[in-house]
Design a protein around this motif. Structure first.
Motif, PDB file in Angstrom:
ATOM      1  N   VAL A   1      -1.578 -29.150  -4.290  1.00  0.00           N
ATOM      2  CA  VAL A   1      -2.573 -29.931  -3.530  1.00  0.00           C
ATOM      3  C   VAL A   1      -2.062 -30.146  -2.108  1.00  0.00           C
ATOM      4  O   VAL A   1      -2.802 -29.980  -1.133  1.00  0.00           O
ATOM      5  N   PHE A   2      -0.777 -30.482  -1.996  1.00  0.00           N
ATOM      6  CA  PHE A   2      -0.227 -30.739  -0.664  1.00  0.00           C
ATOM      7  C   PHE A   2      -0.183 -29.472   0.188  1.00  0.00           C
ATOM      8  O   PHE A   2      -0.384 -29.529   1.390  1.00  0.00           O
TER       9      PHE A   2
ATOM     10  N   LEU B   1      -3.566 -29.034   1.473  1.00  0.00           N
ATOM     11  CA  LEU B   1      -3.821 -29.982   2.570  1.00  0.00           C
ATOM     12  C   LEU B   1      -3.170 -29.484   3.857  1.00  0.00           C
ATOM     13  O   LEU B   1      -3.730 -29.605   4.952  1.00  0.00           O
TER      14      LEU B   1
ATOM     15  N   ARG C   1      -5.045 -27.022   5.605  1.00  0.00           N
ATOM     16  CA  ARG C   1      -6.183 -27.612   6.302  1.00  0.00           C
ATOM     17  C   ARG C   1      -5.732 -28.414   7.528  1.00  0.00           C
ATOM     18  O   ARG C   1      -6.484 -29.220   8.059  1.00  0.00           O
TER      19      ARG C   1
ATOM     20  N   LEU D   1      -3.179 -30.688   7.872  1.00  0.00           N
ATOM     21  CA  LEU D   1      -2.589 -32.013   7.750  1.00  0.00           C
ATOM     22  C   LEU D   1      -1.064 -31.884   7.724  1.00  0.00           C
ATOM     23  O   LEU D   1      -0.529 -31.001   7.078  1.00  0.00           O
TER      24      LEU D   1
ATOM     25  N   LEU E   1       4.040 -36.914  -8.799  1.00  0.00           N
ATOM     26  CA  LEU E   1       2.822 -37.682  -8.568  1.00  0.00           C
ATOM     27  C   LEU E   1       3.126 -38.922  -7.717  1.00  0.00           C
ATOM     28  O   LEU E   1       2.409 -39.219  -6.757  1.00  0.00           O
TER      29      LEU E   1
ATOM     30  N   ALA F   1       3.597 -38.119  -4.146  1.00  0.00           N
ATOM     31  CA  ALA F   1       2.332 -37.732  -3.523  1.00  0.00           C
ATOM     32  C   ALA F   1       1.513 -38.963  -3.190  1.00  0.00           C
ATOM     33  O   ALA F   1       0.955 -39.089  -2.092  1.00  0.00           O
ATOM     34  N   VAL F   2       1.463 -39.886  -4.147  1.00  0.00           N
ATOM     35  CA  VAL F   2       0.679 -41.103  -3.928  1.00  0.00           C
ATOM     36  C   VAL F   2       1.269 -41.893  -2.767  1.00  0.00           C
ATOM     37  O   VAL F   2       0.551 -42.334  -1.861  1.00  0.00           O
TER      38      VAL F   2
ATOM     39  N   LEU G   1       0.479 -40.168   0.611  1.00  0.00           N
ATOM     40  CA  LEU G   1      -0.926 -40.262   1.023  1.00  0.00           C
ATOM     41  C   LEU G   1      -1.336 -41.707   1.280  1.00  0.00           C
ATOM     42  O   LEU G   1      -2.162 -41.987   2.161  1.00  0.00           O
ATOM     43  N   ALA G   2      -0.751 -42.637   0.520  1.00  0.00           N
ATOM     44  CA  ALA G   2      -1.071 -44.048   0.746  1.00  0.00           C
ATOM     45  C   ALA G   2      -0.597 -44.458   2.131  1.00  0.00           C
ATOM     46  O   ALA G   2      -1.293 -45.180   2.866  1.00  0.00           O
TER      47      ALA G   2
ATOM     48  N   LEU H   1      -0.326 -42.529   4.673  1.00  0.00           N
ATOM     49  CA  LEU H   1      -1.217 -41.887   5.631  1.00  0.00           C
ATOM     50  C   LEU H   1      -2.490 -42.711   5.807  1.00  0.00           C
ATOM     51  O   LEU H   1      -2.962 -42.959   6.911  1.00  0.00           O
ATOM     52  N   LYS H   2      -3.000 -43.149   4.689  1.00  0.00           N
ATOM     53  CA  LYS H   2      -4.226 -43.939   4.681  1.00  0.00           C
ATOM     54  C   LYS H   2      -3.993 -45.240   5.447  1.00  0.00           C
ATOM     55  O   LYS H   2      -4.771 -45.637   6.310  1.00  0.00           O
TER      56      LYS H   2
ATOM     57  N   ALA I   1      -3.752 -44.586   9.059  1.00  0.00           N
ATOM     58  CA  ALA I   1      -5.056 -44.320   9.664  1.00  0.00           C
ATOM     59  C   ALA I   1      -5.829 -45.615   9.855  1.00  0.00           C
ATOM     60  O   ALA I   1      -6.522 -45.800  10.846  1.00  0.00           O
ATOM     61  N   ARG I   2      -5.660 -46.504   8.863  1.00  0.00           N
ATOM     62  CA  ARG I   2      -6.417 -47.742   8.922  1.00  0.00           C
ATOM     63  C   ARG I   2      -5.957 -48.598  10.119  1.00  0.00           C
ATOM     64  O   ARG I   2      -6.754 -49.226  10.786  1.00  0.00           O
TER      65      ARG I   2
END
Lengths: 286, 287, 268
Positions: free
Chosen positions: B253-254, B257, B260, B262, B270, B273-274, B277-278, B280-281, B284-285
């Motif tokens: 998956v990475f 990404l 694409r 990123l 897992l 990965a979480v 990505l957390a 990153l989120k 972004a926020r």
């Protein structure tokens, strides 16, 4: 669409030995498999999935209810051979289902039992071996083949009987990843190209994800059924049954707990990555 | 410090000198330090199983040496036998080797062969049963009355009871359902922590080794082709795929990404990965 | 290792000998054995051995493999030879030592016996080297079929042989694996008294039997699933058929038999 297999209020209890009571596996199970469908049956050990498979070609007979296979009642003695001609079985241990010590002789075993003329057997055997990609090995001794190859020989042995339906009972449990891919690709191809109905019993989520329909068994009952996307998105239910969703769904599920809101129906890496990317870029533009 | 185990230029040929001669291992070298958890991966027929059988002296190398604590395991007969007990080898589908009338007697078979006294055997059997979650009632039952997963755990206890410094397991989770797989992996971890043991595990499950192993050894066509941390090994997924192996799904998956556009760290479990990505989120926020 | 035992030592090939119907080969082996026992003089022996050598040459099987196969039988051969050497009476005494008397006739007889033995073994090997075990089973089933009328379960016996042939390598491999697994738990099969060694086999035999029974059970289910109902109404993919090659093989062998008989009658 007509039904290849149908169970009506199926009850089954393994008989007890001496004083011990019998073990009830099913108590009124209703399940239908349409013709041309590809159904994956999932469940932990002891969920009853192998017992179910053995009802599909009358190795086991229901202690209550009825099992219909291609419109035939399995409990009637005279239906036995017609049913077994229609429904082929592939078992877990490839070593224990190969009868002859030459590949082509083994594939011929089924048609020989049916009393088919020699010339036609030859044609069927060659066609079946070509179908599973084992024609080049027709003169080999089975014990020298890899696990995946042995299972493909076993599948060819079933195909040579020209069945409408193939039931595979954990055919990949003893294989390595390469062997598992070989067998799964073969089964997918049979379903797609020859329209053969497939019932695949497994505990590998990634295999079930390739099916058209997934049925989850738990303690002899259907806990969930539907398309792979529908079933695997119920992550909490799966966890409560001791099962796991495919890794991509698990990832999305875990990310949702971290503030993402991702769909739970992404079963492969590419579409999962796209969903994550959309979630991130969507956030940035707002 | 001398490593616990060292393999030097090991080669092995089956049926040497006949038309069926088959080179199973060629010039394999590596070392295992105390307390490590090593994952061994490779497709069927890559030589993994042959390699494992050299580590406790079941097979004798055609060339090269295996050193336990710096001493060649074939240096003298007594030491070779000692190695059988110091390096515990759990074969594939070990439940097929159960033979005694009770689970207790079966677990005691190894310690008995070690020549221990009755009291020590009893302690070891009970402790080993504890590690794998076999109850006292099950100890007195026939091993053939257990469920598939329990049989497997009883068989593993038979090796664990010898209290090996190095525990080697050949595909210990093969053929089990997800719950059974988790249980066995937990049992191994419990033993490892309690006894400070070193573990080598052969497996096809990339997710398991990614999560558990400190270091990975990759076998392909009789050679040791890659060696390193999971991070190093999984950073080159294509070469693994070329060898007929898988990469953990989250790594895939990475990679998708990354394709694409990123920018992400390399992950292989897992949780990683979480976390990545957390972050990153979150980033972004707050941006 | 057990795996190294080569069972069913079939050498695949396409020589005329390979292509003969397995039934022909079986029958001709019997005829050849008769020829061997008919032969009694040097010329007839030469005929027998020459015929066999010619067959081996045609089969293109490396002669070395016959020698290798004979190794385990050398003792038996020597024993037969020595017995004949010492215990054949005669007129021309060659050696007299203590109670041992060796006569010229004894020497000749010993040589003949050994030659006969070698020829017998080589002929049998020629059959097994050029015929796959499954073809042999088919041939036996076909030749014994008349006995089926007397109540002999010919098909079942052939099926049993076929399955046994199929599972021997699998079970040997399994024995090897179980032995290794028990050795890894410190089992010792090599030292100790006879009783200890027999006892040491229990950890191998119990799992082996359990596994064999499980395999048998699963195989029976799998066979049933493939509509196996015994020999009745069953057809065969490969039907045995005698051809021109078989006719010529019969003709040649019978000619050798006739020659051998004639030579013996003339005392050659």
């Amino acid at each position: 669409m007509s039904q290849a297999i149908k169970t009506e209020k199926l009850c089954f209890t393994y008989p007890g030995v001496e004083d011990t009571p019998g073990v009830a596996v099913f108590d009124g199970l209703d399940l239908t498999v349409d013709e041309g469908d590809f159904v994956a049956v999932l469940g932990g050990n002891g969920s009853g999935k192998s017992t179910l498979a053995k009802h599909f070609n009358a190795i086991l007979l229901p202690t209550g209810g009825t099992v219909w296979v291609c419109g035939l009642d399995t409990s009637r003695e005279e239906n036995l051979i017609p049913i077994r001609r229609q429904v082929g079985m592939v078992f877990q241990n490839p070593d224990n289902q190969i009868v002859a010590n030459v590949v082509e002789e083994d594939v011929a075993f089924g048609p020989e039992n049916l009393g088919i003329p020699s010339g036609e057997i030859r044609q069927r055997v060659d066609a079946a071996l070509n179908q599973v990609g084992m024609y080049a090995y027709r003169q080999h001794a089975p014990h020298l083949l890899s696990g995946g190859q042995k299972q493909r020989v076993a599948i060819a042995g079933i195909l040579a009987m020209a069945p409408k339906c193939v039931v595979l009972d954990e055919p990949t449990a003893m294989l390595d990843p390469k062997g598992r891919r070989e067998v799964l690709d073969t089964v997918l191809q049979l379903n797609r190209e020859k329209g053969i109905t497939v019932v695949l019993i497994t505990h590998h989520m990634d295999e079930a994800a390739k099916a058209k329909r997934v049925v989850i068994l738990d303690q002899g009952r259907i806990a969930a059924q539907g398309t792979p996307a529908q079933v695997f998105s119920q992550v909490d239910l799966l966890h409560s049954l001791g099962l796991a969703a495919p890794e991509t769904v698990e990832l999305c599920h875990a990310l949702n707990a971290e503030g993402y809101s991702l769909p739970l129906d992404r079963l492969d890496a590419e579409s999962c990555a796209q969903a994550i990317l959309d979630a991130i870029t969507g956030e940035e533009t707002t | 410090m001398t490593p616990l185990l060292e393999v030097q230029n090991l080669s092995h040929t089956y049926s040497a000198g006949t038309p069926f001669a088959h080179k199973a291992l060629e010039d394999v070298s590596f070392r295992v330090d105390r307390g490590e958890f090593i994952g061994v991966i490779g497709h069927t027929g890559s030589g993994k199983s042959t390699l494992m059988q050299h580590l406790n002296g079941l097979l004798k190398p055609d060339q090269g040496r295996v050193l336990l604590d710096g001493k060649d395991i074939w240096s003298d007969k007594k030491f070779t036998r000692e190695c059988r007990f110091r390096v515990g080898l759990v074969f594939q589908y070990p439940e097929y080797q159960l033979f005694e009338e009770t689970v207790y007697a079966d677990i005691a078979f190894g310690p008995k062969n070690m020549g221990l006294d009755g009291k020590e055997i009893d302690r070891r059997v009970r402790e080993a049963a504890g590690f794998v979650g076999i109850t006292d009632a099950q100890l007195n039952a026939s091993p053939f009355d257990l469920s598939g997963g329990q049989k497997r755990r009883a068989a593993i206890a038979g090796i664990v009871a010898m209290e090996p410094e190095l525990l080697i397991l050949d595909e210990p989770t093969a053929g089990l359902d997800p719950r059974g797989r988790e249980e066995i992996l937990d049992n191994i971890q419990t033993y490892r922590r309690a006894k400070n043991a070193t573990v080598m595990m052969v497996t096809h499950s990339m997710n398991d080794v990614a999560r558990l192993a400190d270091r990975l050894i990759v076998m392909s066509q009789s050679h040791l082709v890659l060696e390193g941390t999971p991070e190093e090994i999984f950073s080159d997924p294509q070469s693994l795929v070329d060898m007929g192996l898988d990469v953990p799904e989250v790594t895939r998956v990475f990679l998708a990404l990354e394709k694409r556009g990123l920018r992400l760290p390399r992950v292989y479990t897992l949780d990683q990965a979480v976390a990545a990505l957390a972050a990153l989120k979150g980033g972004a926020r707050h941006a | 290792m057990l795996k190294d035992i080569t069972l069913g030592q079939y050498f695949p090939g396409n020589s005329p000998i390979h292509r003969l119907d397995p039934r022909t080969k079986l029958i001709l082996l019997v005829v050849y054995i008769v020829i061997l026992f008919v032969a009694s003089g040097p010329v007839s022996y030469c005929l027998c051995l020459g015929f066999l050598a010619a067959c081996i040459a045609v089969s293109k099987i490396p002669p070395k493999s016959f020698l290798r196969g004979m190794k385990p039988l050398i003792f038996l051969m020597c024993f037969t030879g020595i017995m004949n050497l010492f215990f054949t009476g005669g007129e021309t005494l060659l050696v007299k030592f203590w109670i041992i008397h060796i006569y010229l006739e004894g020497v000749i007889r010993a040589v003949y016996m050994i030659l006969r033995f070698i020829a017998l073994i080589c002929a049998t090997f020629l059959l097994t080297y050029t015929t796959s075990p499954i073809a042999l089973t088919d041939a036996l089933e076909s030749l014994l079929r008349p006995l089926g009328k007397l109540g002999l379960p010919v098909h079942e016996l052939a099926m049993m042989m076929c399955i046994a042939l199929r599972f021997i390598p699998t079970l040997l491999e399994e024995t090897d694996k179980i032995m290794s697994a028990q050795k890894a738990r410190g089992a010792d099969f090599e030292t100790g008294s006879l009783i200890q060694r027999v006892k040491a086999l229990i950890p191998i035999l119990v799992p082996l039997f359990i596994s064999a029974f499980r395999r048998a059970d699963e195989l029976a289910t799998a066979m049933e699933c493939r509509c196996y109902q015994g020999g009745e109404g069953r057809t065969k993919m490969k039907q045995l058929r005698y051809g021109r090659l078989d006719a010529s093989a019969f003709a040649v062998t019978l000619a050798v038999l006739a020659g051998s008989i004639a030579l013996t009658v003339f005392g050659l």
